[in-house]
Design an enzyme around this catalytic site. Structure first.
Site, mmCIF file in Angstrom:
data_model
loop_
_atom_site.group_PDB
_atom_site.id
_atom_site.type_symbol
_atom_site.label_atom_id
_atom_site.label_comp_id
_atom_site.label_asym_id
_atom_site.label_seq_id
_atom_site.Cartn_x
_atom_site.Cartn_y
_atom_site.Cartn_z
ATOM 1 N N GLU A 84 -0.455 -3.674 1.911
ATOM 2 C CA GLU A 84 0.558 -4.463 1.189
ATOM 3 C C GLU A 84 1.228 -5.484 2.100
ATOM 4 O OE1 GLU A 84 1.086 -1.554 2.453
ATOM 5 O OE2 GLU A 84 3.208 -1.202 2.917
ATOM 6 N N CYS A 132 0.282 5.153 4.484
ATOM 7 C CA CYS A 132 1.044 5.611 5.643
ATOM 8 C C CYS A 132 1.772 6.920 5.324
ATOM 9 C CB CYS A 132 1.988 4.504 6.111
ATOM 10 S SG CYS A 132 2.607 4.743 7.781
ATOM 11 N N HIS A 141 -1.338 -0.629 6.416
ATOM 12 C CA HIS A 141 -0.501 -1.139 5.321
ATOM 13 C C HIS A 141 -1.137 -2.373 4.671
ATOM 14 C CE1 HIS A 141 3.268 1.205 5.885
ATOM 15 N NE2 HIS A 141 2.821 1.328 7.111
#
Lengths: 88, 226
Positions: free
Chosen positions: B197, B87, B195
């Site tokens: 994660e 990002c 994302h």
């Protein structure tokens, strides 16, 4: 010598400008007819110390091209607005 | 042994703990490092997490590019070390010239916060080394300036060199060629807007990011499954 500089950061013509398009779409609702081609950019003013106007412009162009504009999507127009302080 | 991962924190970064938690949860090792650090010698890979580095003032990544850690990341990348920008981290990598192109305001001028489907377009990159091309993943996106843009010759190069890593199945932001992530020529530097994660635990709705984050953590899929 101290000069005042204006840098105008513009999106390249072939880069879509959603902010400009949104402004343009809003204008008829406010009664502004016949306005088109709206492009939103940034204006940055600063002061630069230099021995003369040519050097002031060169330094300002360096600042504009190294930091203020991303050359992938933007270009920068640099203008000297005037001499602020000259040694007496 | 897993990789020692440096997770870079700029003033305004806000996804660093998510990245550490995901990597450690997968069995990896991760440490936060401040952006003034000038050496990455003790690390095996580097992650630039999401957020608003230096407030995103001027443009996302424009100021972060001049943080002291960036020179170290440039050397680390040149020596083949894995570098992942997520990002805002992707935006920083493009501003720094480590990845080509730029991330511009989303088409429609909308901030997007949703989970989207992406397809692995190339398994050549360090991020996608453990997944097959064509694999579809559900990953969250959370951005305003995620519309990937580059000139025609750069796009041809990205396609020819299989450097488009991830594509959106349904383009949410106007990115050219539905690009969600790209890599450098060697494949060791990767940037993506989604994302991964935040998709490393079934509790958060998707576990599809694990296969990507494992690769960064230096854990083989076999080891992770056993």
């Amino acid at each position: 010598m101290k000069y005042e500089v204006l840098v105008e950061v513009r999106l390249h013509d072939d880069i879509a400008d959603p902010a400009g398009a949104t402004v343009e779409r809003a204008l008829p609702a406010l009664g502004f007819a016949g306005v088109e081609g709206v492009r939103v950019g940034k204006a940055v003013r600063f002061k630069v110390e230099a021995p003369g106007p040519e050097d002031a412009l060169l330094r300002a162009e360096e600042v504009a091209n190294r930091l203020l504009a991303n050359p992938v999507i933007e270009s920068a127009g640099v203008r000297l607005l005037g001499l602020l302080e000259a040694p007496s | 042994m897993s990789n020692r991962v440096a997770v870079v924190v700029f003033p305004g970064t806000n996804c660093e703990h998510d990245v550490v938690r995901a990597l450690v949860g997968l069995g990896g090792q991760a440490e936060l490092i401040w952006h003034d650090q000038a050496s990455l010698d003790t690390y095996d890979s580097v992650v630039l997490p999401g957020g608003f580095a230096h407030g995103d003032y001027l443009r996302p990544g424009a100021i972060a590019r001049f943080s002291p850690v960036m020179a170290a990341i440039e050397r680390f990348a040149a020596s083949g070390g894995p570098v992942l920008g997520i990002c805002n981290g992707f935006q920083v990598l493009t501003e720094a010239g480590l990845l080509p192109g730029a991330l511009h305001k989303n088409r429609g001028l909308r901030f997007l916060c949703e989970t989207v489907e992406v397809e692995v377009a190339s398994a050549r990159s360090v991020l996608t080394s453990q997944v097959e091309t064509g694999t579809r993943l559900m990953l969250p996106i959370n951005h305003f300036e995620g519309c990937y843009t580059c000139d025609a010759s750069t796009l041809q190069m990205l396609i020819a060199e299989e450097r488009i890593v991830l594509r959106y199945v349904e383009n949410p932001n106007g990115s050219i060629e539905s690009i969600a992530g790209i890599s450098n020529a060697a494949g060791n530097v990767v940037g993506l807007m989604p994302h991964p994660e935040r998709a490393c635990d079934p509790l958060t709705g998707s576990n599809d990011g694990s296969a990507l984050m494992q690769a960064i953590a230096g854990i083989s899929q076999m080891a992770a499954k056993s």
